[in-house]
Motif scaffolding. Structure first.
Motif, PDB file in Angstrom:
ATOM      1  N   VAL A   1      13.473  -7.989  -3.862  1.00 40.91           N
ATOM      2  CA  VAL A   1      12.728  -8.931  -4.713  1.00 40.91           C
ATOM      3  C   VAL A   1      12.523  -8.421  -6.139  1.00 40.91           C
ATOM      4  N   GLY A   2      12.805  -7.143  -6.409  1.00 42.54           N
ATOM      5  CA  GLY A   2      12.654  -6.617  -7.761  1.00 42.54           C
ATOM      6  C   GLY A   2      11.226  -6.237  -8.097  1.00 42.54           C
ATOM      7  N   THR A   3      11.078  -5.482  -9.146  1.00 47.17           N
ATOM      8  CA  THR A   3       9.748  -5.004  -9.535  1.00 47.17           C
ATOM      9  C   THR A   3       8.860  -6.100 -10.102  1.00 47.17           C
ATOM     10  N   GLU A   4       9.419  -7.241 -10.453  1.00 50.77           N
ATOM     11  CA  GLU A   4       8.608  -8.319 -11.027  1.00 50.77           C
ATOM     12  C   GLU A   4       7.803  -9.078  -9.983  1.00 50.77           C
ATOM     13  N   ARG A   5       8.046  -8.815  -8.686  1.00 51.09           N
ATOM     14  CA  ARG A   5       7.331  -9.556  -7.644  1.00 51.09           C
ATOM     15  C   ARG A   5       6.496  -8.646  -6.754  1.00 51.09           C
ATOM     16  N   VAL A   6       6.480  -7.343  -7.026  1.00 51.74           N
ATOM     17  CA  VAL A   6       5.752  -6.396  -6.187  1.00 51.74           C
ATOM     18  C   VAL A   6       4.425  -6.028  -6.834  1.00 51.74           C
ATOM     19  N   ILE A   7       3.393  -5.860  -6.003  1.00 57.77           N
ATOM     20  CA  ILE A   7       2.043  -5.522  -6.461  1.00 57.77           C
ATOM     21  C   ILE A   7       1.570  -4.282  -5.712  1.00 57.77           C
ATOM     22  N   GLY A   8       1.183  -3.260  -6.440  1.00 60.13           N
ATOM     23  CA  GLY A   8       0.578  -2.087  -5.824  1.00 60.13           C
ATOM     24  C   GLY A   8      -0.909  -2.309  -5.624  1.00 60.13           C
ATOM     25  N   ILE A   9      -1.409  -2.001  -4.441  1.00 52.12           N
ATOM     26  CA  ILE A   9      -2.835  -2.145  -4.138  1.00 52.12           C
ATOM     27  C   ILE A   9      -3.343  -0.849  -3.515  1.00 52.12           C
ATOM     28  N   THR A  10      -4.669  -0.687  -3.503  1.00 49.86           N
ATOM     29  CA  THR A  10      -5.251   0.482  -2.843  1.00 49.86           C
ATOM     30  C   THR A  10      -5.637   0.192  -1.400  1.00 49.86           C
ATOM     31  N   ASP A  11      -6.168  -0.999  -1.099  1.00 50.76           N
ATOM     32  CA  ASP A  11      -6.733  -1.293   0.227  1.00 50.76           C
ATOM     33  C   ASP A  11      -7.713  -0.191   0.618  1.00 50.76           C
ATOM     34  N   CYS A  12      -8.491   0.274  -0.349  1.00 51.69           N
ATOM     35  CA  CYS A  12      -9.353   1.441  -0.150  1.00 51.69           C
ATOM     36  C   CYS A  12     -10.569   1.095   0.715  1.00 51.69           C
ATOM     37  N   PHE A  13     -10.867   1.995   1.658  1.00 48.82           N
ATOM     38  CA  PHE A  13     -12.062   1.925   2.500  1.00 48.82           C
ATOM     39  C   PHE A  13     -12.795   3.260   2.402  1.00 48.82           C
ATOM     40  N   PRO A  14     -14.112   3.260   2.557  1.00 51.52           N
ATOM     41  CA  PRO A  14     -14.812   4.547   2.605  1.00 51.52           C
ATOM     42  C   PRO A  14     -14.493   5.315   3.882  1.00 51.52           C
TER      43      PRO A  14
ATOM     44  N   ASP B   1      -4.558   5.117  -9.857  1.00 47.84           N
ATOM     45  CA  ASP B   1      -3.735   6.128 -10.526  1.00 47.84           C
ATOM     46  C   ASP B   1      -2.822   6.818  -9.516  1.00 47.84           C
ATOM     47  N   SER B   2      -3.322   7.037  -8.290  1.00 49.01           N
ATOM     48  CA  SER B   2      -2.476   7.607  -7.238  1.00 49.01           C
ATOM     49  C   SER B   2      -1.367   6.635  -6.850  1.00 49.01           C
ATOM     50  N   VAL B   3      -1.697   5.370  -6.746  1.00 50.30           N
ATOM     51  CA  VAL B   3      -0.691   4.362  -6.423  1.00 50.30           C
ATOM     52  C   VAL B   3       0.420   4.369  -7.481  1.00 50.30           C
ATOM     53  N   ALA B   4       0.026   4.422  -8.751  1.00 44.92           N
ATOM     54  CA  ALA B   4       1.016   4.433  -9.832  1.00 44.92           C
ATOM     55  C   ALA B   4       1.918   5.658  -9.747  1.00 44.92           C
ATOM     56  N   ARG B   5       1.340   6.823  -9.508  1.00 50.15           N
ATOM     57  CA  ARG B   5       2.159   8.038  -9.399  1.00 50.15           C
ATOM     58  C   ARG B   5       3.099   7.973  -8.196  1.00 50.15           C
ATOM     59  N   ASN B   6       2.639   7.373  -7.109  1.00 49.13           N
ATOM     60  CA  ASN B   6       3.495   7.259  -5.929  1.00 49.13           C
ATOM     61  C   ASN B   6       4.699   6.349  -6.191  1.00 49.13           C
ATOM     62  N   PHE B   7       4.500   5.275  -6.932  1.00 44.56           N
ATOM     63  CA  PHE B   7       5.645   4.429  -7.298  1.00 44.56           C
ATOM     64  C   PHE B   7       6.560   5.159  -8.285  1.00 44.56           C
TER      65      PHE B   7
ATOM     66  N   ILE C   1       0.877  -1.171   0.000  1.00 53.98           N
ATOM     67  CA  ILE C   1       0.000   0.000   0.000  1.00 53.98           C
ATOM     68  C   ILE C   1       0.916   1.222   0.000  1.00 53.98           C
ATOM     69  N   HIS C   2       1.026   1.873  -1.141  1.00 51.44           N
ATOM     70  CA  HIS C   2       1.965   2.990  -1.263  1.00 51.44           C
ATOM     71  C   HIS C   2       1.203   4.312  -1.223  1.00 51.44           C
ATOM     72  N   ASP C   3       0.956   4.806  -0.014  1.00 50.08           N
ATOM     73  CA  ASP C   3       0.358   6.135   0.096  1.00 50.08           C
ATOM     74  C   ASP C   3       1.460   7.187   0.029  1.00 50.08           C
ATOM     75  N   LYS C   4       1.067   8.416  -0.277  1.00 46.87           N
ATOM     76  CA  LYS C   4       2.031   9.478  -0.550  1.00 46.87           C
ATOM     77  C   LYS C   4       2.933   9.776   0.644  1.00 46.87           C
TER      78      LYS C   4
ATOM     79  N   ARG D   1       6.870   2.773   4.959  1.00 49.47           N
ATOM     80  CA  ARG D   1       7.835   3.850   4.828  1.00 49.47           C
ATOM     81  C   ARG D   1       8.545   3.753   3.477  1.00 49.47           C
ATOM     82  N   LYS D   2       8.859   4.895   2.892  1.00 50.21           N
ATOM     83  CA  LYS D   2       9.417   4.882   1.536  1.00 50.21           C
ATOM     84  C   LYS D   2      10.742   4.133   1.464  1.00 50.21           C
ATOM     85  N   ASP D   3      11.572   4.259   2.480  1.00 54.85           N
ATOM     86  CA  ASP D   3      12.820   3.497   2.478  1.00 54.85           C
ATOM     87  C   ASP D   3      12.559   2.003   2.600  1.00 54.85           C
ATOM     88  N   MET D   4      11.474   1.627   3.279  1.00 54.58           N
ATOM     89  CA  MET D   4      11.119   0.222   3.355  1.00 54.58           C
ATOM     90  C   MET D   4      10.676  -0.291   1.980  1.00 54.58           C
TER      91      MET D   4
END
Length: 358
Positions: free
Chosen positions: A263-276, A299-305, A243-246, A252-255
């Protein structure tokens, strides 16, 4: 009917400048990594812009206004406006069995109307009670209940804690039925994680969130134990949700940089985990002073990465190609022959995104 789409194509590992995609009956027929003037019934000329695959979100509980359990159609509509073309609706452990079955019925109806809703991600109820689910004092894996859920045929992914009694047989059974086992809300040790992987576990649910170590405090003052996250990163072949929030509140960004380096970018998945809920303008939710998911769209997740210095192919591996691959939908989503003709038209900073369905 044949259509030709022109632009800079974001493929799995590179950008094809001034490429072209031939589409027939809503599916990609052929791809050219350079100029192509092919006879077609219609031409979508986006030369000078980026043509990328649509987003795939495999962990999302709702939109900013509604829970998917309550109104899956409204949830889908909001995320689709932000470029999501494939989604699993996540159901959390706070639902009773009866509420879960009711929600599954509503989601089944929404799936008939919106083919981008791919099914359900069950986040629980078989989670560690002390990690992100404090309202539950105990967890018992109930074969009668989980088999009834499986019989609906809607579940694509199921998160569980490997340290629970009966978790290994549960993992093996759902994997045998074609459901992707995911590990999360857990303090499992390396042995427990290894046994889960041997029995089909494939995804780590929002790594570094709601995780811990069985040994706490550390056995030796000033030293760090191997916790759940580290033990998962040692495994080969897993996918790791982030979950990559801004603000770097969930991770944490360093994490994130460390995970990507490991593990490289081929094994990572960006998700929203969005709740109202949450505050307007924020991309995280706090309930009662505790972190409770996000207000993210993909789209926010993509920009954050992208802000980490990743290339566009690396970003779209994380937000499109990898999540589709993790749940077995790699032949449905992406810029590949046979995939659905659902694209994002954007600039190289991902500031303006238009959804193109051909």
């Amino acid at each position: 009917m044949r259509s030709l789409v022109k632009g800079d194509l974001v493929l799995r590992d590179h950008i094809a400048e001034d490429g072209a995609i031939l589409v027939e009956n809503g599916r990609i027929l052929q791809i050219w990594e350079g100029p192509a003037d092919i006879p077609a019934d219609s031409v979508f000329d986006y030369r000078g812009k980026v043509i990328a695959p649509g987003f795939v979100d495999i962990h999302c509980h709702g939109s900013r206004q509604v829970l998917g359990a309550d109104d899956p159609e409204a949830m889908w509509q909001e995320h689709a406006e932000h470029g999501t073309v494939g989604m699993l609706i996540s159901l959390y452990r706070n639902l009773t069995f009866a509420q879960t079955m009711d929600a599954l019925g509503r989601i089944a109806g929404a799936m008939r109307k919106y083919p981008g809703i791919l099914g359900v991600h069950m986040e629980g109820p078989y989670l560690n009670p002390g990690l992100g689910s404090k309202q539950v004092e105990d967890t018992v894996i109930n074969p009668e209940e989980y088999r009834a859920v499986l019989e609906t045929g809607l579940v694509r992914q199921w998160t569980f804690a490997p340290e629970l009694e009966g978790a290994v047989s549960f993992c093996a059974e759902i994997a045998a039925r074609g459901v992707v086992p995911a590990m999360g809300h857990s303090c499992a040790d390396a042995g427990e994680i290894g046994r889960a992987v041997e029995n089909g576990a494939r995804i780590v649910t929002h790594i570094t969130d709601a995780t811990g170590s069985r040994i706490s405090p550390s056995r030796f003052a000033g030293t760090k134990e191997v916790d759940f996250d580290a033990a998962c990163l040692l495994q080969d072949g897993l996918f790791y949700e982030i979950i990559h929030d801004k603000q770097g509140i969930h991770v944490r960004k360093d994490m994130i940089r460390l995970i990507l380096k490991t593990v490289g970018t081929e094994r990572v998945i960006g998700i929203t985990d969005c709740f109202p809920g949450g505050e307007e303008g924020a991309d995280v939710n706090f309930t009662g002073g505790e972190l409770a998911g996000s207000r993210l769209t993909m789209d926010s997740v993509a920009r954050n990465f992208l802000s980490l210095g990743l290339t566009l192919p690396q970003v779209f591996a994380i937000v499109s190609y990898n999540p589709a691959r993790a749940i077995g939908y790699e032949r449905e989503f992406g810029i590949c022959p046979g995939c659905r003709a659902e694209f994002l038209v954007t600039d190289r900073r991902l500031q303006r995104i238009e959804v193109l369905r051909v």
